[in-house]
Design a protein around this motif. Structure first.
Motif, mmCIF file in Angstrom:
data_model
loop_
_atom_site.group_PDB
_atom_site.id
_atom_site.type_symbol
_atom_site.label_atom_id
_atom_site.label_comp_id
_atom_site.label_asym_id
_atom_site.label_seq_id
_atom_site.Cartn_x
_atom_site.Cartn_y
_atom_site.Cartn_z
ATOM 1 N N GLY A 80 15.761 4.830 52.473
ATOM 2 C CA GLY A 80 15.288 4.459 53.797
ATOM 3 C C GLY A 80 15.769 5.348 54.920
ATOM 4 O O GLY A 80 15.439 5.108 56.088
ATOM 5 N N ALA A 126 4.934 7.146 55.914
ATOM 6 C CA ALA A 126 5.784 5.956 55.854
ATOM 7 C C ALA A 126 6.173 5.481 57.247
ATOM 8 O O ALA A 126 6.372 4.285 57.469
ATOM 9 N N ARG A 127 6.266 6.416 58.192
ATOM 10 C CA ARG A 127 6.644 6.053 59.566
ATOM 11 C C ARG A 127 5.431 5.702 60.417
ATOM 12 O O ARG A 127 5.572 5.400 61.594
ATOM 13 N N ASP A 154 14.459 -0.955 52.810
ATOM 14 C CA ASP A 154 13.098 -1.503 52.733
ATOM 15 C C ASP A 154 13.091 -2.825 51.965
ATOM 16 O O ASP A 154 12.456 -3.799 52.384
ATOM 17 N N VAL A 167 13.082 -2.474 60.023
ATOM 18 C CA VAL A 167 11.810 -1.734 59.981
ATOM 19 C C VAL A 167 11.651 -0.856 61.213
ATOM 20 O O VAL A 167 11.031 0.217 61.149
ATOM 21 N N LEU A 206 13.768 2.215 60.588
ATOM 22 C CA LEU A 206 13.135 3.078 59.589
ATOM 23 C C LEU A 206 11.796 3.632 60.057
ATOM 24 O O LEU A 206 11.240 4.532 59.431
ATOM 25 N N ARG A 224 8.954 1.914 60.071
ATOM 26 C CA ARG A 224 7.917 1.408 59.169
ATOM 27 C C ARG A 224 6.801 0.755 59.985
ATOM 28 O O ARG A 224 6.966 -0.353 60.513
ATOM 29 N N GLU A 279 3.876 -0.687 59.362
ATOM 30 C CA GLU A 279 3.324 -1.992 59.002
ATOM 31 C C GLU A 279 4.300 -3.111 59.336
ATOM 32 O O GLU A 279 3.921 -4.161 59.859
#
Length: 376
Positions: A53, A92-93, A281, A314, A317, A319, A321
């Motif tokens: 991550g 992913a980002r 994650d 998240v 990271l 993320r 979504e």
């Protein structure tokens, strides 16, 4: 030592794999002045950081430690491969536009010039991944069927053909064609992995069959598959990360069957595994799942800290979504606790992330929530 690190990474022992890369491999190549092998090892370190991550650390290595070496060496293939790894991180980002640009402009032309039909097909598949994430399922499906599948069939690569058929099944599932998706899993994928003796991919495919059965309401068979066909394989392989994910899937089925207590116990075990692995994650996903159970039992006092912890992970990271989905609830909680400015910021970010992912309907719902809560 590098081979040992490969095995450890596959088994989920990322800490020891990382130690070997940094302490056993890297110093040797630095003493020898072997810049290529050093760059390769740095790339493998970036792989581990990505899995843990640490996307910022991985991205820095790709851009500063790997890419310049291949550019100085004039190695256009490895430069294209590394650009692809950068695109993986950007995807992913949630930076799908830049990831798509890299695939189309930095990778695809290189493989076409080199006549590398396999790498071109792989890259087209990555483009299809992005299009699927953005909701353009028709074009993603076209690429899978017309740009990828024929290449693997011509090359006689039965494994990659089966994997691509699985991606087609993913799209069909998303479009609601569960019968055809199930047929592909059972007739096009499973027999291939069984012939190849690939127990891991067989287990993964069985899990995807269980996903479809769960969606169709056949919970007993889905649960049997998880417990008898999937989980024992990961336990034998020592694949602790995959085991934790499967435990979470079993918990979802138990919730559907009304066994909230059993689901909670499994999610807590999954959380312990993810924490031991340092899998951020996985920790975020499990905290979010536990919060859903808390809310179902009207335990808001337990749910809210988990929601905010998951959201913090998240967000750290990047993320997309997770920021989009969890942000909807975080924004509402902030608004209910008289923090309108913070609520507006979170919901605006959620709307923006949904937009980046091509989910315009969800983005508009987030903006409507801002208006409904009088946060404009």
């Amino acid at each position: 030592m590098g081979k040992i690190a490969d095995i450890l990474s596959a088994r989920g022992d990322l800490d020891e794999a990382l130690r070997i890369r940094r302490e056993e491999e890297l110093p040797v190549y630095e003493r020898l002045g072997d810049v290529r092998s050093r760059a390769v090892t740095m790339g493998q370190i970036a792989d581990i950081l990505s899995a843990r991550g640490d996307l910022d650390g991985a991205l820095r290595i790709r851009r500063e430690e790997e890419l310049p070496v291949y550019e100085r060496l004039g190695d256009v293939r490895e430069r294209a491969v590394t650009m692809g790894k950068i695109a993986d991180i950007l995807s992913a980002r949630g930076d799908l536009d830049e990831a798509l640009r890299i695939r189309r402009e930095e990778q695809l032309p290189v493989y076409e010039r080199l006549g590398d039909v396999r790498s071109r097909a792989v890259t087209m598949g990555k483009i299809a991944d992005i299009l699927s994430a953005r909701g353009d399922l028709d074009e993603a499906l076209r690429i899978r069927r017309e740009e990828e599948l024929p290449v693997y069939e011509r090359l006689g690569d039965v494994r990659e053909r089966a994997v691509t058929m699985g991606k087609i099944a993913d799209i069909l599932s998303a479009r609601g064609d569960l019968d055809e998706a199930l047929r592909i899993r059972r007739e096009e994928q499973l027999p291939v992995f069984e012939r190849l003796g690939d127990v891991r991919e067989r287990a993964v495919t069985m899990g995807q069959i269980a996903d479809i059965l769960s969606a169709r309401g056949d919970l007993d068979e889905a649960l049997r598959i998880r417990r008898e066909e999937e989980l024992p394989v990961y336990e034998r392989l020592g694949a602790v990360r995959s085991r934790a994910v499967t435990m979470g899937k079993i918990a979802h089925v138990l919730v559907q069957k009304g066994d909230v207590g059993g689901a909670r116990a499994l999610q807590m075990k999954s959380l312990e595994v993810n924490q031991a692995l340092g899998d951020l994650d996985g920790i975020a996903a499990t905290l979010w799942a536990l919060a859903q159970l808390d809310l179902a039992e009207e335990k808001a006092g337990d749910a809210i800290p988990r929601i905010f912890e998951a959201y913090g992970i998240v967000t750290k990271l990047g993320r997309a979504e997770g920021i989009a989905v969890i942000g909807i609830l975080v924004g509402q909680i902030l608004a209910a606790n008289d923090q309108p400015d913070e609520a507006r910021q979170v919901l605006q970010q959620s709307a923006g992330m949904f937009g980046k992912l091509g989910q315009q309907g969800a983005a508009e719902q987030a903006r409507e929530l801002i208006r409904k809560l009088n946060l404009e």
